[in-house]
Enzyme design. Structure first.
Site, PDB file in Angstrom:
ATOM      1  N   VAL A 224       0.841  -1.198   0.000  1.00 44.85           N
ATOM      2  CA  VAL A 224       0.000   0.000   0.000  1.00 44.85           C
ATOM      3  C   VAL A 224       0.878   1.250   0.000  1.00 44.85           C
ATOM      4  O   VAL A 224       0.399   2.342   0.334  1.00 44.85           O
ATOM      5  CB  VAL A 224      -0.963   0.007   1.212  1.00 44.85           C
ATOM      6  CG1 VAL A 224      -2.023  -1.067   1.074  1.00 44.85           C
ATOM      7  CG2 VAL A 224      -0.200  -0.159   2.533  1.00 44.85           C
ATOM      8  N   ARG A 226       4.140   2.315  -2.569  1.00 44.76           N
ATOM      9  CA  ARG A 226       4.314   2.690  -3.966  1.00 44.76           C
ATOM     10  C   ARG A 226       4.714   1.454  -4.765  1.00 44.76           C
ATOM     11  O   ARG A 226       5.448   0.587  -4.269  1.00 44.76           O
ATOM     12  CB  ARG A 226       5.407   3.768  -4.114  1.00 44.76           C
ATOM     13  CG  ARG A 226       4.976   5.163  -3.680  1.00 44.76           C
ATOM     14  CD  ARG A 226       3.970   5.764  -4.649  1.00 44.76           C
ATOM     15  NE  ARG A 226       3.635   7.153  -4.338  1.00 44.76           N
ATOM     16  CZ  ARG A 226       2.612   7.532  -3.603  1.00 44.76           C
ATOM     17  NH1 ARG A 226       1.817   6.617  -3.054  1.00 44.76           N
ATOM     18  NH2 ARG A 226       2.351   8.816  -3.404  1.00 44.76           N
ATOM     19  N   ASP A 250      -2.133  -2.502  -4.035  1.00 45.66           N
ATOM     20  CA  ASP A 250      -2.926  -1.293  -4.264  1.00 45.66           C
ATOM     21  C   ASP A 250      -2.187  -0.308  -5.154  1.00 45.66           C
ATOM     22  O   ASP A 250      -2.775   0.656  -5.621  1.00 45.66           O
ATOM     23  CB  ASP A 250      -3.253  -0.629  -2.923  1.00 45.66           C
ATOM     24  CG  ASP A 250      -4.190   0.560  -3.069  1.00 45.66           C
ATOM     25  OD1 ASP A 250      -5.316   0.357  -3.570  1.00 45.66           O
ATOM     26  OD2 ASP A 250      -3.796   1.673  -2.690  1.00 45.66           O
ATOM     27  N   GLU A 255       0.133   2.985 -13.579  1.00 48.28           N
ATOM     28  CA  GLU A 255      -1.256   3.115 -13.136  1.00 48.28           C
ATOM     29  C   GLU A 255      -2.020   3.996 -14.113  1.00 48.28           C
ATOM     30  O   GLU A 255      -1.520   5.066 -14.482  1.00 48.28           O
ATOM     31  CB  GLU A 255      -1.311   3.713 -11.723  1.00 48.28           C
ATOM     32  CG  GLU A 255      -0.661   2.823 -10.679  1.00 48.28           C
ATOM     33  CD  GLU A 255      -0.708   3.392  -9.265  1.00 48.28           C
ATOM     34  OE1 GLU A 255      -1.348   4.463  -9.074  1.00 48.28           O
ATOM     35  OE2 GLU A 255      -0.119   2.790  -8.359  1.00 48.28           O
ATOM     36  N   HIS A 274      -5.409   1.674  -6.478  1.00 48.63           N
ATOM     37  CA  HIS A 274      -4.817   2.768  -5.699  1.00 48.63           C
ATOM     38  C   HIS A 274      -5.888   3.494  -4.879  1.00 48.63           C
ATOM     39  O   HIS A 274      -6.038   4.717  -4.959  1.00 48.63           O
ATOM     40  CB  HIS A 274      -4.086   3.758  -6.605  1.00 48.63           C
ATOM     41  CG  HIS A 274      -3.032   4.544  -5.876  1.00 48.63           C
ATOM     42  ND1 HIS A 274      -1.843   4.921  -6.460  1.00 48.63           N
ATOM     43  CD2 HIS A 274      -2.962   5.017  -4.600  1.00 48.63           C
ATOM     44  CE1 HIS A 274      -1.111   5.594  -5.600  1.00 48.63           C
ATOM     45  NE2 HIS A 274      -1.764   5.659  -4.454  1.00 48.63           N
ATOM     46  N   ALA A 277      -6.280   4.189   0.618  1.00 47.39           N
ATOM     47  CA  ALA A 277      -6.370   5.309   1.556  1.00 47.39           C
ATOM     48  C   ALA A 277      -7.712   6.012   1.535  1.00 47.39           C
ATOM     49  O   ALA A 277      -8.067   6.703   2.490  1.00 47.39           O
ATOM     50  CB  ALA A 277      -5.274   6.326   1.231  1.00 47.39           C
TER      51      ALA A 277
END
Length: 322
Positions: A224, A226, A250, A255, A274, A277
């Site tokens: 979670v 990078r 994630d 991306e 992603h 959070a």
């Protein structure tokens, strides 16, 4: 100057500060180049945008950059690091949300939920025994505020936690935090390896083929932080050969994750876009945090979440302005 948008949206309540500062909203690189020479404050609302880094040489008056995210890798260049520009980030906003996501990812594997959903889609009733999280071990690589929140959350479930940071220290939540130089000796004992580090020159490629080979063949990798913390090719190979038990990811090198990437279709992998959070109200929380810091700036008070530009993250909750 406000750069970019998040989920197609600008900071909520932006109109509430226009009586105190002149606000310029930009998106395209050409717009950044046009407005930046006169900007004193930059809110990097799109925390992944590289446009400020690209045009920083034009920043004649810039004094403060706030990044609306925990990671500042998109903005941190050697030029910005060497400058007098103060950089702050969104430290604290996402601690609990990411911790809850990591708990969910661990339970996903322990309770075999991926297979349960797949069986349900085939109308198949197949009873199985599953694992207990209690008594398993989690190696949390990154012992900042988010790592500590993860440690507290999984500890409640009986998971034995070891934290890893730049150097060894005692932590009130994680106990003895080990140095990253000990990582290779810690990996073989971990049932879960959780990566929550910022991306810096020191952390890029931290988990490669050698580290993956040290892990148990039943261990799961959770990232979670990078995508670039991990050698993605080596991870795919380890998952395909089943030299590790699975991965919940994630973040990725590219991306959105390209549709031809094998991670999409692996039965022992969870792909998350992603969003570890993000929670209902996260944009408001990010905006409110910036507005609080803007008030501090205008009153000449110390800013919150000042980033140590050599380390690449904010080590404390408040640091005097430059």
């Amino acid at each position: 100057m406000v750069i970019g948008d998040l989920d197609g949206r600008l900071p909520p309540g932006l109109d509430t500060i226009t009586d105190r500062v002149s606000v310029h909203k930009v998106d395209k690189s050409s717009e950044v180049a046009r407005v930046l020479p006169d900007a004193e404050i930059v809110l990097l609302w799109d925390f992944s945008s590289g446009s400020l880094r690209q045009h920083f040489h034009l920043a004649r008056r810039l004094r403060w950059v706030h990044v609306a995210g925990a990671g500042v890798d998109a903005v941190m260049s050697s030029e910005i690091a060497a400058s007098d520009v103060v950089v702050t980030n969104a430290r604290g906003v996402f601690n609990q949300s990411i911790a809850e996501t990591v708990v969910a990812m661990m339970l996903l594997f322990a309770k075999d939920i991926i297979k349960t959903i797949a069986l349900q889609s085939r109308l198949t009733w197949l009873h199985r025994d599953t694992e207990m999280l209690a008594g398993q071990t989690a190696l949390i690589v990154g012992a900042g505020e988010i790592g500590r929140a993860i440690g507290r959350s999984v500890g409640v479930l009986g998971v034995e936690v070891t934290g890893v940071a730049t150097s060894e220290r005692h932590d009130e939540d994680l106990g003895l935090v080990r140095s990253v130089s000990d990582l290779d000796t810690l990996l073989p004992a971990a049932d879960f390896v959780v990566l929550v580090l910022p991306l810096t020159d020191l952390t890029r490629g931290l988990i490669g083929a050698e580290q993956l080979n040290l892990m148990k063949n039943t261990a799961r990798l959770i990232n979670v932080g990078r995508g670039q913390l991990v050698d993605e090719g080596a991870l795919i190979a380890a998952l395909q050969s089943k030299s590790i038990g699975g991965a919940a990811l994630d973040v990725f090198h590219t991306e959105p994750l390209p549709p031809d990437n094998p991670l999409w279709t692996m039965p022992n992998v969870m792909v998350s876009p992603h969003m570890a959070a993000d929670f209902h109200g996260w944009l408001d929380a990010l905006a409110d945090q910036f507005y609080e810091n803007l008030g501090r700036w205008l009153r000449g008070r110390p800013l919150l979440n000042v980033v140590d530009k050599e380390l690449g993250y904010a080590p404390g909750t408040a640091t005097p302005t430059a």
